[in-house]
Design an enzyme around this catalytic site. Structure first.
Site, PDB file in Angstrom:
ATOM      1  N   CYS A 130       0.717  -1.273  -0.064  1.00  0.00           N
ATOM      2  CA  CYS A 130      -0.128  -0.067   0.027  1.00  0.00           C
ATOM      3  C   CYS A 130       0.849   1.386  -0.233  1.00  0.00           C
ATOM      4  O   CYS A 130       1.693   1.437   0.697  1.00  0.00           O
ATOM      5  CB  CYS A 130      -1.012   0.082   1.192  1.00  0.00           C
ATOM      6  SG  CYS A 130      -1.889   1.458   1.535  1.00  0.00           S
ATOM      7  N   CYS A 179      -3.571   7.529  -1.781  1.00  0.00           N
ATOM      8  CA  CYS A 179      -5.041   7.315  -2.480  1.00  0.00           C
ATOM      9  C   CYS A 179      -6.247   8.136  -1.665  1.00  0.00           C
ATOM     10  O   CYS A 179      -6.999   8.636  -2.115  1.00  0.00           O
ATOM     11  CB  CYS A 179      -5.325   6.074  -2.811  1.00  0.00           C
ATOM     12  SG  CYS A 179      -4.123   5.154  -3.764  1.00  0.00           S
ATOM     13  N   THR A 215      -4.412   4.710   7.366  1.00  0.00           N
ATOM     14  CA  THR A 215      -3.177   4.105   6.770  1.00  0.00           C
ATOM     15  C   THR A 215      -2.029   4.838   6.496  1.00  0.00           C
ATOM     16  O   THR A 215      -1.109   4.696   6.717  1.00  0.00           O
ATOM     17  CB  THR A 215      -3.763   3.619   5.286  1.00  0.00           C
ATOM     18  OG1 THR A 215      -4.844   2.721   5.470  1.00  0.00           O
ATOM     19  CG2 THR A 215      -2.574   2.546   4.493  1.00  0.00           C
ATOM     20  N   GLU A 262      -0.657   1.473   9.508  1.00  0.00           N
ATOM     21  CA  GLU A 262      -1.755   1.803  10.131  1.00  0.00           C
ATOM     22  C   GLU A 262      -1.784   2.395  11.477  1.00  0.00           C
ATOM     23  O   GLU A 262      -0.872   1.733  12.245  1.00  0.00           O
ATOM     24  CB  GLU A 262      -2.718   0.542  10.325  1.00  0.00           C
ATOM     25  CG  GLU A 262      -2.942  -0.456   9.074  1.00  0.00           C
ATOM     26  CD  GLU A 262      -3.965   0.173   8.055  1.00  0.00           C
ATOM     27  OE1 GLU A 262      -4.652   1.288   8.532  1.00  0.00           O
ATOM     28  OE2 GLU A 262      -3.890  -0.071   6.706  1.00  0.00           O
ATOM     29  N   HIS A 290     -12.809   5.111  -3.458  1.00  0.00           N
ATOM     30  CA  HIS A 290     -11.895   4.497  -2.896  1.00  0.00           C
ATOM     31  C   HIS A 290     -12.110   3.053  -3.273  1.00  0.00           C
ATOM     32  O   HIS A 290     -10.925   2.312  -3.261  1.00  0.00           O
ATOM     33  CB  HIS A 290     -11.932   4.609  -1.204  1.00  0.00           C
ATOM     34  CG  HIS A 290     -10.562   4.381  -0.864  1.00  0.00           C
ATOM     35  ND1 HIS A 290      -9.401   4.783  -1.329  1.00  0.00           N
ATOM     36  CD2 HIS A 290      -9.907   3.604   0.322  1.00  0.00           C
ATOM     37  CE1 HIS A 290      -8.287   4.305  -0.384  1.00  0.00           C
ATOM     38  NE2 HIS A 290      -8.880   3.602   0.493  1.00  0.00           N
ATOM     39  N   TYR A 308      -9.070   0.597  -5.469  1.00  0.00           N
ATOM     40  CA  TYR A 308      -8.653  -1.049  -5.350  1.00  0.00           C
ATOM     41  C   TYR A 308      -8.512  -1.735  -6.495  1.00  0.00           C
ATOM     42  O   TYR A 308      -7.801  -2.859  -6.470  1.00  0.00           O
ATOM     43  CB  TYR A 308      -9.707  -1.710  -4.025  1.00  0.00           C
ATOM     44  CG  TYR A 308      -9.418  -1.323  -2.630  1.00  0.00           C
ATOM     45  CD1 TYR A 308      -8.820   0.028  -2.416  1.00  0.00           C
ATOM     46  CD2 TYR A 308      -9.458  -2.055  -1.700  1.00  0.00           C
ATOM     47  CE1 TYR A 308      -8.723   0.417  -1.114  1.00  0.00           C
ATOM     48  CE2 TYR A 308      -9.310  -1.778  -0.393  1.00  0.00           C
ATOM     49  CZ  TYR A 308      -8.910  -0.473  -0.071  1.00  0.00           C
ATOM     50  OH  TYR A 308      -8.516  -0.106   0.996  1.00  0.00           O
ATOM     51  N   CYS A 352      -4.273  -0.445  -7.140  1.00  0.00           N
ATOM     52  CA  CYS A 352      -3.450  -0.833  -6.251  1.00  0.00           C
ATOM     53  C   CYS A 352      -3.219  -2.320  -6.071  1.00  0.00           C
ATOM     54  O   CYS A 352      -2.306  -2.692  -6.090  1.00  0.00           O
ATOM     55  CB  CYS A 352      -3.582  -0.051  -5.024  1.00  0.00           C
ATOM     56  SG  CYS A 352      -4.929  -0.360  -4.194  1.00  0.00           S
ATOM     57  N   GLU A 392      -6.826  -5.642   4.323  1.00  0.00           N
ATOM     58  CA  GLU A 392      -7.150  -4.235   3.798  1.00  0.00           C
ATOM     59  C   GLU A 392      -8.185  -4.731   2.841  1.00  0.00           C
ATOM     60  O   GLU A 392      -9.171  -3.589   2.303  1.00  0.00           O
ATOM     61  CB  GLU A 392      -5.810  -3.417   3.527  1.00  0.00           C
ATOM     62  CG  GLU A 392      -6.329  -1.940   3.261  1.00  0.00           C
ATOM     63  CD  GLU A 392      -5.103  -1.280   2.948  1.00  0.00           C
ATOM     64  OE1 GLU A 392      -3.896  -1.364   3.316  1.00  0.00           O
ATOM     65  OE2 GLU A 392      -5.229  -0.794   1.832  1.00  0.00           O
TER      66      GLU A 392
END
Lengths: 481, 481, 481, 481
Positions: B98, B102, B189, B255, B290, B294, B297, B445
């Protein structure tokens, strides 16, 4: 652009030789077994005249500048590719089954770029022939059968290795005015509802298979061509039963085998003849376009089946049960996952040398691979929601019978707000799509149409750029090659 | 646009209060546990200066016309939405984990259209404040933490029903110059690698929850804010082990929980304060963007894991086994299925009233729903291909040990063409992504980030237009309503 | 039968050479990394003295008539096979992880019938040696490591084709008093908690591989044997963290590689030496028993994880949500499906020539094949139910810290009826089983232990009696061969 | 014990009132639509006289000590339960479809223990009536239809809440000599091939539903009972086509609805009348036995379909392709997973108070839940292996036609070692089981027979002992309640 009526008229003028259950049909488009499939194709004409659907259903010819039915259009950009998928979803929603006209569109688009590249590299004359042909198709708004799948005989052998050399369609003879071909094409979905047939080779070929590398177009009612109609699950209901028991009584798909019994093709309709090096390209482009198609048409059919499941849940009185809602959600999820791949492979399309846009091959194969799985699960969930009655209900005749009718009306009622008859109709539609006539198109064709699952896996493996992925992993792991 | 170096410098200037395993960190960005996550963010700066990646990594500001890092850009069209996904896949490929930036981009885009509509309908002043803020962010090329998830306490209760009223972040007091807020945000994150924090509400709200409908921005090192670092699987290897055993030693995610201990926010940084009717819109837009993310990423990270599996197959000497090739094909298939949804929801995006483009909500939720499933299966297949050694290998210290080293080198060698050390490195990368540090980002995640699976199912149910589908089915079944 | 305490004492007397993270351990069974795995084995002794569990945990020796720990017993009937599975489920429930003692039991049972048949057919003397050995094991209630998996090097090559001839353990020399062997065994789960090691070949062998067809037993602390401890996900938490952050702090599994550095084995402990024709039989019987085992132990661990998910749902306040209940139901369904196969392959067991019962091989492979899938899905669902907090929570040190502690207690509380600390403990247990220490045993070992998935598929193909099925189909289709 | 011939004779003597497609049938057992289902039942008689199958097909009556057909037997121990499953697999293998006689066996076993417990607790007289009835059944070797499923109307309402009070079968009147009942039973698989009908309530009941808590037995040709035959996919082929196109021309299932139009039942045949507290027990025991059944019969049918797929792979020339072998392996794996659950729930059976053995309820529900999934996937894989020809082939009439016949023979040949005709037969068998006549039994009945999937999930939730699992997890996590 033809209207639906004009299309039906044009079919009647064709003099097609066709056999069904051991009989030669005189007027096939009116035969109760064939008629629903004709209606499906007719919908592609009707909707093109619906102002609301004009944007999806029509396009502007890049040759003539005329407004044409999108089914005869060459894709000029990504937007055309996307609209193709949306048009197919729309037609799937309207018919709940296969509307058969995509194979021709996919054949035209694949031939365009492939003949262009052949001419450029081999000094042949195929592309100009093809352009003339395309004009003819667009001007007359024709339905074309894109005929690819050969019988193939023993699948462990190449074309020239088969015991019977005709197991792949081949050139028997080259004459001054044209060629003579022999063979057959199987699984021809729209064949007898088409004005024209475009023949293409069915797989990559090497020099030994040269005679099998052949592509051409012919009128569907050519004298040396004949058709044998394929059976479908529950096909006899169309002959012996009334609307209700057919489930989807208006629309249907169909499948035929075509026999080319030593047919003469004039050179102006020949688009490949021996250029075995280009067989693979033509096949993979046609297949790629057709794998994209399934991200539209099967999604539209899926919308119908999801809707049917939601209606029957209401009729059964369980539409608010959490497990029912969850199953409907899962059906939508799977269906839209198919659509995503249809859209994505279109949006990532790129122009070929001829200017015609080609879908992204990797993503089109992803699309089709999911199509070999998700409709089965959607149908399974529809059966779950419907309940066992969908396969144990008496016939319409029993519903109409003086003694049994009243008991069926009484006992097969679900939620009292709805009639028994409507409930039975909806059960029959679900049966139609999961086991019956349209299950052939919604399930088995989803499996094998545009290539069986393993064909997509081979393409995914080739297109997946595994070497690049290996480099990514090594870089992160700190490995120098 | 900042360079990677400038970004690292800027982090050092921040005076962030942060706790990790019971200790307050002085210079967090150099701490061995934190450093890899900083490197991941830095990559978003570095690649923006790479001419090859310029098209994906940068954009032209619609406010200033300047070239800006795409992470600070508002999407002006479908192409921007598509490029966002491609940029994310690229960064996933480069970092294998990650890269945290974003959430800020998604928060900016969601706030833009929501504040615009609030101002238009409620005569508020939020959008002009937001535009000033956006300029500041773009000009200074900042990393922003988009902070949405509240602790939530008892999930069966609404915000105002909680026993402890602070379980959702809320406005304690409105003052002349601004507001005072209290609460916490979990699962943040990128928080401590960010310059700014944008707070948003976490769910739809009714009038009773008015005090919880609040959005604002603050510098990440505000005095009344502090951070507690979250543990991750295998986090201690970063402190006690060498590169090899970490698997991905350069890049990582992180996190934290953020505590807002009665913090003052000046009005010019407040973007919502009591307009509970707009909480749902802001939440669903942020979540939608979001969920799209995904599809980029996690696909990039998937590329790394697929590559790792392909490399280890080679090291094990089995890269030609048909079942291995088939598993790699399946991994690619699943990974690209995710990508298809990321692209499709972008391609089907539409402008909001403010002009900023929003993804297609249905398809973005489809995307995320698949992300809660497929990475788990991809990782399972990677474990299958790797073999048990990935969880039974001795440590790097044992490899370096004078007695045991030679036996490990001898016996843990696979195919003789490759070194034992490289094989161990690749095994550790697979461990890292399936069980270790990056498994947190790649799996858990993927499950819960941007909303847990059930949140997507609710959206799919709402957006699926089930009534239209029911009409389609009734029409085909011949049922009049 | 030894008590748990006596077992711990007996371990201390062993003089094992063992390396962990580059250091030689003096008293391994007390090392914080090793201790939990010792506790797991100790549970197999403790429970044998629990009157409630006597029926499952003990058996009557068919040799001496004495009451013995079932782990040293040869299965005398189907009931013994079934009780084995139930005992394993019980221990999985008690430890939530691998208790390591099954491999020895499975090795004893496989050797019994194989040596019996070798003696009968080849006039060898192995079975009587084995029986003496078995008596010794039963009388002293020993833990045995069943060591099968060789390093294997390049998996595309047979043992004798490897570049390094030691990649499979082999006989270097036959002497008067015994043999000298060299090689290594990987993935040895219970090795350093065992009193004895039984070595077996790892695959079917042909004459060229004769030197690799060897089986024998040795004390685990033989001077020429040494062990290197394998890393596991989150292993350092056992050294650097307190109970809470370990998740399952009392019990654990472990993995080591064993090096046999030219070890002498006296003839009375040699059970195969060159009889390559019997390697396949020994391997498949051991593997078959061990595939059965997984239908017990992993089910027990699954019970713990399902329970943990149910508890965390309660702590989160969502235990009544329909989707949560449905996920728990699915977890139970998958877990019991594994159990069904464990029971079925036992119930369908048959006696071998020696009288010892063998499981049904087809069904044991079905069992293990499902074990390579379902625990992954069960763990995925547990992560779904737990929520993201399981991978973003701060450490126990932060909970104990004077500043951060109170904020963590306040904000990480779920439903107010339960303490934050209990919630964190349960989150850590789920992390432990899905990503951390026990994930190694619950997931990756489920994949590769007792043979990787493809190994089971080959067995299923062979045992599936496809020819009989073809006859059934032909008969119904009316096809005469 | 009757022979197959005697059974056929006995059917002819029945004077059953039955309607099929709007007509009353005179001699139903000879009607082409009905005949195959009669043949399936007859197989249960024939095989009982086959010495090889004696052990499975027959049992010793615990009442008379006579040898009886196992279908009339009460299970005396676990071995009886296991043999039941094996007998069902055998019959599935022989018929490839539903052989209909299990419901009666399951009804007898469920009634035995339930009436026993009613008598013991309520001082009723049901069990002695039942025992007399059982003797009559065993002595005359009768087929019994176990009739449970009521129409149910609006599924969101309880029996007494329905708008039409007859939606659940009920007692209209109690007379001196017996009772008068009204209602219907749906989905009655073996009804018109049975000598007797046993009626049972369909769900748990409360006091308000007392009149619906009724169980009794009647001859199937009782004057006030009539039957309406349910349609099945492709049913008309049995009337209008020849053997080949039917696929499985000899054997079939069937479904009827039974109407009880105010029927009198003498007290000696009444086994429950108002004891609503025992409705749930009777239902769950019958359902449990029947869920077990599916772990046998559907596995046998699966064996046929797997065999058919293997044969067609050979005919297509692809039986050695790795992906084909892998798909066959997966089919076997799924099919044997079903069998495992069938065996396991039998092996874990326990005696009831009456001495009759009951299956393990949790595992029987696991069994059935898998049956609602795996046959669908097995059928999908069979379609994958078969190829598209299974749904596009011409009819048998076309194969026999003088013009088309030779082309079909030529072009539809696969591997040259096999005849086109055999290939077509095998394709039709696969069509029969995946879309056609037997798909009703193999798929939709697998879904809904013995209760729909959600019914099993409720039982799994109840039987899964979640509280015990929570304790296990808490103990390991170190949580004190």
């Amino acid at each position: 652009m033809k209207t639906g009526e004009e299309y039906l008229e044009s079919l009647k003028k064709l003099d097609i030789e066709i056999y069904l259950r051991g009989e030669s049909l005189e007027n096939p488009s009116n035969h109760p077994v064939v008629k629903p499939s004709v209606n499906s194709v007719a919908e592609t004409y009707k909707l093109a005249h619906d102002p609301e659907q004009e944007d999806l259903m029509t396009a502007t010819s890049h040759i003539t500048g005329n407004k044409i039915n999108r089914f005869t259009h060459l894709h000029q950009n990504q937007d055309d590719l996307i609209k193709k998928v949306k048009m197919q979803r729309l037609l799937g929603q309207k018919t709940g089954t296969c509307f058969q006209r995509c194979v021709g569109m996919d054949a035209l688009n694949a031939l365009d770029s492939t003949t262009y590249e052949m001419d450029r590299n081999l000094d042949t004359d195929y592309h100009s022939r093809f352009e003339n042909y395309l004009k003819y198709v667009q001007e007359n708004d024709l339905v074309i059968d894109g005929a690819m799948t050969d019988p193939k005989g023993d699948r462990s052998k190449r074309p020239h290795q088969q015991q019977d050399p005709d197991m792949y369609l081949r050139v028997l003879e080259e004459k001054k005015g044209g060629i003579v071909v022999r063979g057959a094409k199987l699984h021809q979905t729209g064949a007898i509802n088409s004005h024209e047939v475009i023949v293409m080779p069915t797989c990559a070929m090497k020099e030994e298979d040269k005679e099998y590398a052949v592509s051409f177009a012919l009128p569907s009612d050519n004298e040396e061509i004949f058709y044998i109609y394929g059976r479908q699950s529950c096909d006899l209901r169309k002959m012996h039963d009334e609307k209700m028991d057919i489930g989807n009584f208006k629309y249907g798909g169909q499948e035929t085998m075509i026999v080319f019994d030593d047919v003469f093709v004039p050179w102006e309709r020949v688009f490949m003849c021996g250029e075995y090096q280009y067989a693979a390209k033509l096949v993979s482009r046609f297949a790629g376009y057709h794998r994209q198609s399934y991200g539209g048409c099967k999604v539209g059919a899926g919308d119908v089946l999801i809707g049917a499941a939601a209606v029957i849940a209401e009729y059964n009185g369980v539409e608010k049960a959490s497990h029912i809602r969850d199953k409907l959600t899962e059906m939508i999820h799977l269906n839209e996952s198919l659509y995503c791949a249809g859209i994505a492979c279109s949006c990532e399309g790129k122009p070929t040398a001829s200017g015609t846009y080609l879908i992204n091959q990797l993503l089109a194969n992803i699309c089709k691979q999911n199509v070999t799985r998700f409709p089965y699960e959607i149908a399974r969930l529809a059966e779950d929601i419907a309940g066992g009655l969908m396969v144990t209900m008496p016939s319409k005749q029993d519903l109409d019978h003086e003694k049994t009718g009243k008991y069926i009306k009484k006992y097969l009622r679900g939620c009292a707000d709805f009639s028994t008859e409507d409930r039975m109709k909806m059960m029959r539609l679900i049966e139609n799509m999961s086991l019956g006539l349209s299950a052939v198109g919604y399930k088995t064709e989803s499996m094998h149409g545009a290539g069986s699952p393993q064909a997509q896996r081979i393409m995914i493996q080739r297109q997946g750029n595994i070497e690049h992925k290996k480099e990514l992993a090594k870089r992160i792991a700190g490995i120098e090659n």
